[in-house]
Scaffold this motif. Sequence first.
Motif, PDB file in Angstrom:
ATOM      1  N   VAL A  86       0.692  -1.112  -0.149  1.00  0.00           N
ATOM      2  CA  VAL A  86       0.223   0.004   0.084  1.00  0.00           C
ATOM      3  C   VAL A  86       0.926   1.208  -0.156  1.00  0.00           C
ATOM      4  O   VAL A  86       1.885   1.453   0.840  1.00  0.00           O
ATOM      5  N   ILE A  87       0.574   2.155  -0.694  1.00  0.00           N
ATOM      6  CA  ILE A  87       1.288   3.399  -0.689  1.00  0.00           C
ATOM      7  C   ILE A  87       1.313   4.191   0.330  1.00  0.00           C
ATOM      8  O   ILE A  87       0.334   4.084   1.055  1.00  0.00           O
ATOM      9  N   PRO A  88       2.442   5.000   0.661  1.00  0.00           N
ATOM     10  CA  PRO A  88       2.270   5.650   1.766  1.00  0.00           C
ATOM     11  C   PRO A  88       1.339   6.853   1.703  1.00  0.00           C
ATOM     12  O   PRO A  88       0.801   7.233   0.626  1.00  0.00           O
ATOM     13  N   ARG A  89       1.197   7.752   2.745  1.00  0.00           N
ATOM     14  CA  ARG A  89       0.371   8.884   2.696  1.00  0.00           C
ATOM     15  C   ARG A  89       1.203  10.172   3.232  1.00  0.00           C
ATOM     16  O   ARG A  89       1.942   9.926   4.282  1.00  0.00           O
ATOM     17  N   CYS A  90       1.152  11.169   2.361  1.00  0.00           N
ATOM     18  CA  CYS A  90       1.752  12.317   2.684  1.00  0.00           C
ATOM     19  C   CYS A  90       0.809  13.336   3.300  1.00  0.00           C
ATOM     20  O   CYS A  90      -0.199  13.682   2.557  1.00  0.00           O
ATOM     21  N   LEU A  91       1.185  13.822   4.607  1.00  0.00           N
ATOM     22  CA  LEU A  91       0.147  14.949   4.888  1.00  0.00           C
ATOM     23  C   LEU A  91       1.128  16.159   5.263  1.00  0.00           C
ATOM     24  O   LEU A  91       2.399  16.113   5.755  1.00  0.00           O
ATOM     25  N   LEU A  92       0.431  17.424   5.071  1.00  0.00           N
ATOM     26  CA  LEU A  92       1.226  18.419   5.342  1.00  0.00           C
ATOM     27  C   LEU A  92       0.428  19.286   6.455  1.00  0.00           C
ATOM     28  O   LEU A  92      -0.907  18.997   6.726  1.00  0.00           O
ATOM     29  N   GLU A  93       1.329  20.082   7.056  1.00  0.00           N
ATOM     30  CA  GLU A  93       0.634  20.983   8.276  1.00  0.00           C
ATOM     31  C   GLU A  93      -0.685  21.590   7.540  1.00  0.00           C
ATOM     32  O   GLU A  93      -0.863  22.104   6.462  1.00  0.00           O
ATOM     33  N   LYS A  94      -1.651  21.871   8.449  1.00  0.00           N
ATOM     34  CA  LYS A  94      -2.878  22.281   8.175  1.00  0.00           C
ATOM     35  C   LYS A  94      -3.108  23.395   7.563  1.00  0.00           C
ATOM     36  O   LYS A  94      -3.925  23.559   6.531  1.00  0.00           O
ATOM     37  N   ASN A  95      -2.116  24.575   7.773  1.00  0.00           N
ATOM     38  CA  ASN A  95      -2.054  25.810   7.223  1.00  0.00           C
ATOM     39  C   ASN A  95      -1.738  25.831   5.733  1.00  0.00           C
ATOM     40  O   ASN A  95      -1.878  26.913   4.980  1.00  0.00           O
ATOM     41  N   ILE A  96      -1.555  24.550   5.246  1.00  0.00           N
ATOM     42  CA  ILE A  96      -0.884  24.696   3.866  1.00  0.00           C
ATOM     43  C   ILE A  96      -2.470  24.846   2.976  1.00  0.00           C
ATOM     44  O   ILE A  96      -2.306  25.311   1.875  1.00  0.00           O
ATOM     45  N   ALA A  97      -3.418  24.570   3.465  1.00  0.00           N
ATOM     46  CA  ALA A  97      -4.919  24.814   2.938  1.00  0.00           C
ATOM     47  C   ALA A  97      -4.938  26.254   2.348  1.00  0.00           C
ATOM     48  O   ALA A  97      -5.730  26.742   1.794  1.00  0.00           O
ATOM     49  N   ASN A  98      -4.410  27.288   3.458  1.00  0.00           N
ATOM     50  CA  ASN A  98      -4.332  28.701   3.143  1.00  0.00           C
ATOM     51  C   ASN A  98      -3.743  28.966   1.644  1.00  0.00           C
ATOM     52  O   ASN A  98      -3.990  29.955   1.300  1.00  0.00           O
ATOM     53  N   GLY A 145       0.602  17.675  19.123  1.00  0.00           N
ATOM     54  CA  GLY A 145      -0.872  18.303  18.883  1.00  0.00           C
ATOM     55  C   GLY A 145      -1.239  18.984  17.727  1.00  0.00           C
ATOM     56  O   GLY A 145      -2.281  19.231  17.118  1.00  0.00           O
ATOM     57  N   LYS A 146      -0.079  19.079  16.786  1.00  0.00           N
ATOM     58  CA  LYS A 146      -0.241  19.717  15.412  1.00  0.00           C
ATOM     59  C   LYS A 146      -1.111  18.921  14.470  1.00  0.00           C
ATOM     60  O   LYS A 146      -1.028  17.589  14.481  1.00  0.00           O
ATOM     61  N   GLU A 147      -1.941  19.479  13.711  1.00  0.00           N
ATOM     62  CA  GLU A 147      -2.754  18.979  12.804  1.00  0.00           C
ATOM     63  C   GLU A 147      -2.373  18.930  11.359  1.00  0.00           C
ATOM     64  O   GLU A 147      -1.526  19.959  11.064  1.00  0.00           O
ATOM     65  N   TYR A 148      -2.343  17.931  10.666  1.00  0.00           N
ATOM     66  CA  TYR A 148      -2.049  18.029   9.174  1.00  0.00           C
ATOM     67  C   TYR A 148      -3.201  17.419   8.295  1.00  0.00           C
ATOM     68  O   TYR A 148      -4.073  16.440   8.777  1.00  0.00           O
ATOM     69  N   VAL A 149      -3.021  17.643   7.049  1.00  0.00           N
ATOM     70  CA  VAL A 149      -3.950  17.288   6.212  1.00  0.00           C
ATOM     71  C   VAL A 149      -3.424  16.635   5.036  1.00  0.00           C
ATOM     72  O   VAL A 149      -2.009  16.853   4.464  1.00  0.00           O
ATOM     73  N   MET A 150      -4.172  15.482   4.088  1.00  0.00           N
ATOM     74  CA  MET A 150      -3.322  14.654   3.270  1.00  0.00           C
ATOM     75  C   MET A 150      -3.279  15.390   1.744  1.00  0.00           C
ATOM     76  O   MET A 150      -4.305  15.936   1.500  1.00  0.00           O
ATOM     77  N   ILE A 151      -2.298  15.303   0.995  1.00  0.00           N
ATOM     78  CA  ILE A 151      -2.153  15.968  -0.067  1.00  0.00           C
ATOM     79  C   ILE A 151      -2.798  14.817  -1.021  1.00  0.00           C
ATOM     80  O   ILE A 151      -3.101  13.796  -0.658  1.00  0.00           O
ATOM     81  N   CYS A 152      -3.133  15.228  -2.230  1.00  0.00           N
ATOM     82  CA  CYS A 152      -3.825  14.297  -3.303  1.00  0.00           C
ATOM     83  C   CYS A 152      -2.894  13.496  -3.722  1.00  0.00           C
ATOM     84  O   CYS A 152      -1.732  13.538  -3.695  1.00  0.00           O
ATOM     85  N   HIS A 153      -3.422  11.934  -3.740  1.00  0.00           N
ATOM     86  CA  HIS A 153      -2.835  10.925  -4.308  1.00  0.00           C
ATOM     87  C   HIS A 153      -3.213  10.349  -5.631  1.00  0.00           C
ATOM     88  O   HIS A 153      -3.015   9.146  -5.744  1.00  0.00           O
TER      89      HIS A 153
END
Length: 192
Positions: free
Chosen positions: A106-118, A135-143
């Motif tokens: 299964v491919i890895p998942r890449c997540l960036l700090e949530k403020n990337i969405a800005n 406690g830092k939140e991350y969101v996944m980039i598209c794969h």
Amino acid sequence: MVNGEAKVSGWNAGLAERYIPPFQDKWGKVGPKHSAWHERVKLEIISLSKYVTFLKSELPRPWFLLKPDANPRYNFSLWKGHLQIPSRPEIRFDMVILLNSEYPRVIPRCLLEKNIANYCGKIYLKNSWKDPQTGKEYVMICHDHMAELANAWESNLGIVHFFIREVWFWFAAMQNIIIKNWDKTNETSTRK
């Protein structure tokens, strides 16, 4: 060879992949639950180091930094680092790579700090992860890229190939909009 580039299992390998070939097939069966996992982790680190050396020969500075989290509780299934725009090192985002217990099938998942969405366009806000240590939140980039192309991911590939074939494609596509939105945001902040 196709147009001067090596062909790897249906995927046209670029220049970077000439320096970082896939692992031997036997490593395609070695994941976090396997007794040889720690040996595979060493190979992953060596491959990432080779890629960084390659990048340093091509760019003013590498576009990412990545290393496994030292906490034994994660058994090297959590990797931390950052992405940055080489020409604009002040534009930098913390990153985590999560390896499923079924990795490398299964491919890895890449997540960036949530403020990337800005600053960027395509990102999956519902696919998130919170670092239990910070406690830092991350969101996944598209794969989508790897999911749509036949043979773009195979179990004898590693984290470095995921970066070359997926993360770099996403980050390269987003860089202009990230820079534009970064400059807009920081211009507004400096005027206040």
